[in-house]
Design an enzyme around this catalytic site. Structure first.
Site, PDB file in Angstrom:
ATOM      1  N   HIS A   1      13.138 108.099 -40.785  1.00 51.62           N
ATOM      2  CA  HIS A   1      12.809 108.499 -42.153  1.00 51.62           C
ATOM      3  C   HIS A   1      13.988 108.304 -43.103  1.00 51.62           C
ATOM      4  O   HIS A   1      15.134 108.599 -42.786  1.00 51.62           O
ATOM      5  CB  HIS A   1      12.355 109.962 -42.180  1.00 51.62           C
ATOM      6  CG  HIS A   1      13.330 110.902 -41.534  1.00 51.62           C
ATOM      7  ND1 HIS A   1      14.375 111.478 -42.194  1.00 51.62           N
ATOM      8  CD2 HIS A   1      13.407 111.360 -40.264  1.00 51.62           C
ATOM      9  CE1 HIS A   1      15.059 112.260 -41.380  1.00 51.62           C
ATOM     10  NE2 HIS A   1      14.491 112.194 -40.193  1.00 51.62           N
ATOM     11  N   GLY A   2      13.693 107.764 -44.265  1.00 44.74           N
ATOM     12  CA  GLY A   2      14.703 107.624 -45.305  1.00 44.74           C
ATOM     13  C   GLY A   2      15.693 106.500 -45.106  1.00 44.74           C
ATOM     14  O   GLY A   2      16.691 106.421 -45.831  1.00 44.74           O
TER      15      GLY A   2
END
EC number: 2.3.1.191
Length: 345
Positions: free
Chosen positions: A236-237
């Site tokens: 994520h991210g």
């Protein structure tokens, strides 16, 4: 197609008979009569004597052989262009299969193909000439660009944005919930809502069974022209720059940043929030615990500059021998010390 005609299409010169007929392409070991193959450099010149290929693509340094050849500065790239002339993947006809299920406010561009048992949520936009193969699930608010191909059994989660001319191979999951949990005073894990999304730019390829997670806030970003192999995990991210190459089983923890033209070989692992600079190459099975400067080649776990890693690896192989030498020296020193001590008394 005659060899001379093919060479003209490729913009390369021919050595030998330009009138030999080329009916297909194959690897150097498997090529037979009527087939074109290549070798990348003179390092592999030994295969020329063994091949049954009708003709070859060679660089300028590889010695001339009895086999007719096309000369090229980049034989592999020229072979790829030749293959494009002989092999055109069959695209399904535009249309919507009767078993496909479409939600509310779905917008389809011209000449879109939706295969059998495709399920599309609400407020989805699919660009012209896109192809969605059977059994794909597309959640709400997804955007898919022009001429993008999503192969069978893929899942695109909510709010995912896929650019133009992308390829998503079978079994990939894009935009699933990031692995976000917060420890509590009671010793449990509190789930962090994953409200972000994944944004994939144009001409990206995502391999089979790859997973690209969305973050709690903001977005995970895959830059234009990046190629992601099978079984790659993008946490994520993460922010991946343009034209990167992530080979099979690479794993990126959350918040990793890759610059442009970064190459991560197979099974590389990158720790959370590490930043890897432009044009960096990371050797297979390396572990990246922290930032890496642009333009470097690193290897090992934890990763070291490649030259240092080679020297270290050579020493590691000699450790048993070096250890035995050290033990022998210790015994000799002990004997010398005993003699010295005896002389004093």
């Amino acid at each position: 197609m005659k060899l001379g005609e093919l060479a003209a299409h490729l913009g390369c010169p021919v050595e030998g008979n330009p009138d030999v007929e080329i009916r297909g392409l194959a690897s150097i070991q498997q090529a037979g009569p009527g087939e074109l193959s290549f070798i990348e450099s003179e390092k592999y010149a030994r295969f020329i004597k063994l091949t049954r290929a009708e003709a070859l693509i060679l660089d300028w340094r590889t010695p001339v052989s009895k086999v007719p050849c096309i000369r090229s500065e980049q034989p592999r790239l020229t072979f790829a262009h030749a293959l494009e002339l002989f092999y055109q993947p069959r695209r399904p006809a535009p249309g919507i299969h009767p078993t496909a299920i479409l939600g509310a406010n779905v917008q389809l561009g011209e000449n879109v193909h939706l295969g059998a048992y495709v399920v599309i949520g609400d407020d989805v936009t699919i660009g012209p000439e896109a192809v969605i193969y059977p059994n794909c699930t597309i959640y709400n608010d997804v955007r898919i660009g022009v001429r993008t191909v999503v192969h069978a059994n893929c899942v695109l989660h909510e709010r995912t944005k896929i650019g133009d001319e992308c390829i998503v191979q079978s079994g990939a999951v894009v935009g699933g919930e990031g692995f976000g949990f917060v420890p509590t005073p009671e010793g449990t894990w509190h789930k962090m809502p994953q409200s972000g999304y994944v944004r994939v730019e144009d001409q990206v390829e995502i391999g089979s069974n790859a997973a690209i997670d969305r973050p709690s806030v903001g977005f995970t970003h895959i830059g234009r022209g990046t190629k992601i192999d099978n079984l790659v995990m993008v946490g994520h991210g993460c922010e991946i720059g343009e034209h990167c190459l992530l080979v099979g089983q690479v794993g990126l923890a959350g918040g990793v940043k890759l610059g442009r033209n970064v190459v991560l070989a197979g099974q590389v692992g990158v720790a959370g929030h590490a930043a890897i600079g432009d044009r960096t190459v990371v050797s297979a099975q390396s572990g990246i615990p922290s930032d890496v400067e642009p333009g470097t080649v690193v290897s090992g776990s934890p990763a070291l500059p490649h030259a240092l890693w080679l020297r270290t690896s050579a020493l590691i192989r000699r450790l048993p021998e070096l250890f035995q030498n050290l033990r022998d020296l210790q015994r000799k020193v002990a004997l010398l010390q005993q003699r010295l001590d005896s002389g004093h008394h």
